[in-house]
Design a protein around this motif. Structure first.
Motif, PDB file in Angstrom:
ATOM      1  N   VAL A 129       0.873  -1.175   0.000  1.00 45.66           N
ATOM      2  CA  VAL A 129       0.000   0.000   0.000  1.00 45.66           C
ATOM      3  C   VAL A 129       0.909   1.224   0.000  1.00 45.66           C
ATOM      4  O   VAL A 129       1.834   1.323   0.820  1.00 45.66           O
ATOM      5  N   ASP A 130       0.672   2.137  -0.935  1.00 49.04           N
ATOM      6  CA  ASP A 130       1.510   3.322  -1.078  1.00 49.04           C
ATOM      7  C   ASP A 130       0.689   4.595  -0.934  1.00 49.04           C
ATOM      8  O   ASP A 130      -0.469   4.666  -1.370  1.00 49.04           O
ATOM      9  N   HIS A 131       1.319   5.614  -0.342  1.00 43.98           N
ATOM     10  CA  HIS A 131       0.702   6.917  -0.138  1.00 43.98           C
ATOM     11  C   HIS A 131       1.411   7.909  -1.048  1.00 43.98           C
ATOM     12  O   HIS A 131       2.624   8.100  -0.952  1.00 43.98           O
ATOM     13  N   VAL A 132       0.660   8.546  -1.926  1.00 44.03           N
ATOM     14  CA  VAL A 132       1.214   9.484  -2.905  1.00 44.03           C
ATOM     15  C   VAL A 132       0.731  10.881  -2.569  1.00 44.03           C
ATOM     16  O   VAL A 132      -0.456  11.085  -2.281  1.00 44.03           O
ATOM     17  N   THR A 133       1.620  11.860  -2.587  1.00 37.13           N
ATOM     18  CA  THR A 133       1.245  13.255  -2.376  1.00 37.13           C
ATOM     19  C   THR A 133       1.737  14.100  -3.544  1.00 37.13           C
ATOM     20  O   THR A 133       2.740  13.776  -4.190  1.00 37.13           O
ATOM     21  N   GLY A 134       1.027  15.200  -3.800  1.00 37.52           N
ATOM     22  CA  GLY A 134       1.412  16.091  -4.876  1.00 37.52           C
ATOM     23  C   GLY A 134       0.197  16.760  -5.484  1.00 37.52           C
ATOM     24  O   GLY A 134      -0.946  16.484  -5.093  1.00 37.52           O
ATOM     25  N   PRO A 135       0.401  17.636  -6.469  1.00 38.99           N
ATOM     26  CA  PRO A 135      -0.723  18.278  -7.149  1.00 38.99           C
ATOM     27  C   PRO A 135      -1.527  17.273  -7.963  1.00 38.99           C
ATOM     28  O   PRO A 135      -1.062  16.174  -8.261  1.00 38.99           O
ATOM     29  N   ALA A 136      -2.734  17.668  -8.334  1.00 44.47           N
ATOM     30  CA  ALA A 136      -3.671  16.751  -8.985  1.00 44.47           C
ATOM     31  C   ALA A 136      -3.098  16.134 -10.258  1.00 44.47           C
ATOM     32  O   ALA A 136      -3.258  14.929 -10.503  1.00 44.47           O
ATOM     33  N   GLU A 137      -2.410  16.933 -11.072  1.00 43.08           N
ATOM     34  CA  GLU A 137      -1.881  16.391 -12.326  1.00 43.08           C
ATOM     35  C   GLU A 137      -0.778  15.358 -12.066  1.00 43.08           C
ATOM     36  O   GLU A 137      -0.622  14.391 -12.813  1.00 43.08           O
ATOM     37  N   ALA A 138      -0.006  15.554 -10.986  1.00 42.54           N
ATOM     38  CA  ALA A 138       1.033  14.586 -10.634  1.00 42.54           C
ATOM     39  C   ALA A 138       0.411  13.284 -10.157  1.00 42.54           C
ATOM     40  O   ALA A 138       0.860  12.195 -10.532  1.00 42.54           O
ATOM     41  N   LEU A 139      -0.649  13.377  -9.343  1.00 41.08           N
ATOM     42  CA  LEU A 139      -1.321  12.171  -8.870  1.00 41.08           C
ATOM     43  C   LEU A 139      -1.895  11.382 -10.035  1.00 41.08           C
ATOM     44  O   LEU A 139      -1.822  10.148 -10.055  1.00 41.08           O
ATOM     45  N   ALA A 140      -2.464  12.078 -11.006  1.00 36.52           N
ATOM     46  CA  ALA A 140      -3.027  11.396 -12.171  1.00 36.52           C
ATOM     47  C   ALA A 140      -1.938  10.673 -12.952  1.00 36.52           C
ATOM     48  O   ALA A 140      -2.132   9.543 -13.428  1.00 36.52           O
ATOM     49  N   ALA A 141      -0.767  11.299 -13.086  1.00 37.56           N
ATOM     50  CA  ALA A 141       0.329  10.677 -13.826  1.00 37.56           C
ATOM     51  C   ALA A 141       0.869   9.449 -13.097  1.00 37.56           C
ATOM     52  O   ALA A 141       1.150   8.419 -13.715  1.00 37.56           O
ATOM     53  N   VAL A 142       0.995   9.540 -11.777  1.00 40.95           N
ATOM     54  CA  VAL A 142       1.484   8.402 -10.989  1.00 40.95           C
ATOM     55  C   VAL A 142       0.474   7.263 -11.033  1.00 40.95           C
ATOM     56  O   VAL A 142       0.836   6.091 -11.229  1.00 40.95           O
ATOM     57  N   GLU A 143      -0.793   7.590 -10.866  1.00 41.03           N
ATOM     58  CA  GLU A 143      -1.834   6.555 -10.920  1.00 41.03           C
ATOM     59  C   GLU A 143      -1.819   5.855 -12.274  1.00 41.03           C
ATOM     60  O   GLU A 143      -1.911   4.624 -12.357  1.00 41.03           O
ATOM     61  N   ASP A 144      -1.687   6.627 -13.346  1.00 46.07           N
ATOM     62  CA  ASP A 144      -1.661   6.041 -14.681  1.00 46.07           C
ATOM     63  C   ASP A 144      -0.452   5.125 -14.854  1.00 46.07           C
ATOM     64  O   ASP A 144      -0.556   4.051 -15.457  1.00 46.07           O
ATOM     65  N   ALA A 145       0.703   5.531 -14.298  1.00 42.47           N
ATOM     66  CA  ALA A 145       1.907   4.698 -14.396  1.00 42.47           C
ATOM     67  C   ALA A 145       1.707   3.368 -13.672  1.00 42.47           C
ATOM     68  O   ALA A 145       2.115   2.318 -14.166  1.00 42.47           O
TER      69      ALA A 145
END
Length: 248
Positions: free
Chosen positions: A44-60
């Motif tokens: 389980v991972d916790h990601v922080t950052g602006p919305a566009e960064a979260l979308a890019a990480v989720e997509d990856a």
């Protein structure tokens, strides 16, 4: 118990999560939980950052040709699953499960092979730097572990060992300044000597990293860890000298 701390600095195009983080330097990933058996891995991972960064990480995580923790650079036939557990404007929580295939290798599975069972894992991802902290019983073959990591990452990532020590208890007092790992001590001294802490700064972290011949992300990590150590030491000292009524 022994503690290993090391980082993998990925080259562009070698890891889609690293590429996404490099494109969005404000984003960070830290593991909340990570477990591995000989056949599988889940985390389980916790990601922080602006919305566009979260979308890019989720997509990856969701669309990569190979699982982010796999050290292969192409599809190795593993079965994987990623789910979003929680999502907000500036945070994302991801659950991932990976079922190994014969051609797959990962840091946790290599650790199981060379360091034994009962391992504790903690990870942080910033830009192209993937930092691992592993606590183990101390009976394994650490050199063979690092050799296997280097063999599997090949030219896709640089391996840098940050720390090999006895695992500290959370209640342990911070170390003396002289106990800083040599690479952190060197980074801190260079930052002072080149005016990084002056106001205004006489050098930025990119130029300082170039002077020292290390990646920017590596220097940033070393300075952050050294600064954290000094801050913790200062707080510990102030507590030890405070009167009983002040501590209450």
């Amino acid at each position: 118990m022994r503690e290993l701390v090391f980082s993998l600095d990925y080259e562009p195009g070698c890891n889609e999560v690293a590429d996404a983080l490099a494109a969005h330097p404000q984003a960070r990933i830290r593991s909340l939980s990570l477990h591995a058996t000989a056949e599988s891995l889940w985390r389980v991972d916790h990601v922080t950052g602006p919305a566009e960064a979260l979308a890019a990480v989720e997509d990856a995580f969701l669309t990569a040709d190979y699982y982010a923790d796999c050290l292969a650079t192409e599809d190795c036939g593993a079965r994987q699953e990623t789910q979003v557990l929680d999502s907000a404007d500036d945070t994302l929580v991801l659950y991932s499960y990976w079922e190994r295939a014969p051609a797959c290798a990962s840091v946790p599975h290599i650790a199981l092979d060379f360091l034994g069972d009962g391992l504790l894992f903690e990870t942080r991802n910033e830009a192209r730097q993937y930092t691992w902290r592993i606590v183990h019983a101390g009976d394994g073959d650490v050199r063979a572990f690092f050799d296997a990591i280097e063999e599997n990452v090949g030219e896709c990532a640089d391996l840098e060992v940050e720390r090999l020590t006895e695992a500290a208890s959370p209640s342990d007092a911070p170390r003396d300044e002289g106990d800083l790992p040599p690479e952190q001590d060197q980074a801190l001294r260079a930052a002072v000597e080149h005016g990084y802490y002056e106001t205004p700064r006489e050098v930025d972290v990119g130029d300082l990293a170039e002077t020292l011949g290390v990646p920017r992300s590596t220097l940033t990590y070393r300075l952050r860890r050294a600064e954290a150590h000094l801050a913790e030491r200062r707080v510990a000292e102030s507590r030890s000298t405070a009167s009983p009524s002040t501590r209450l």
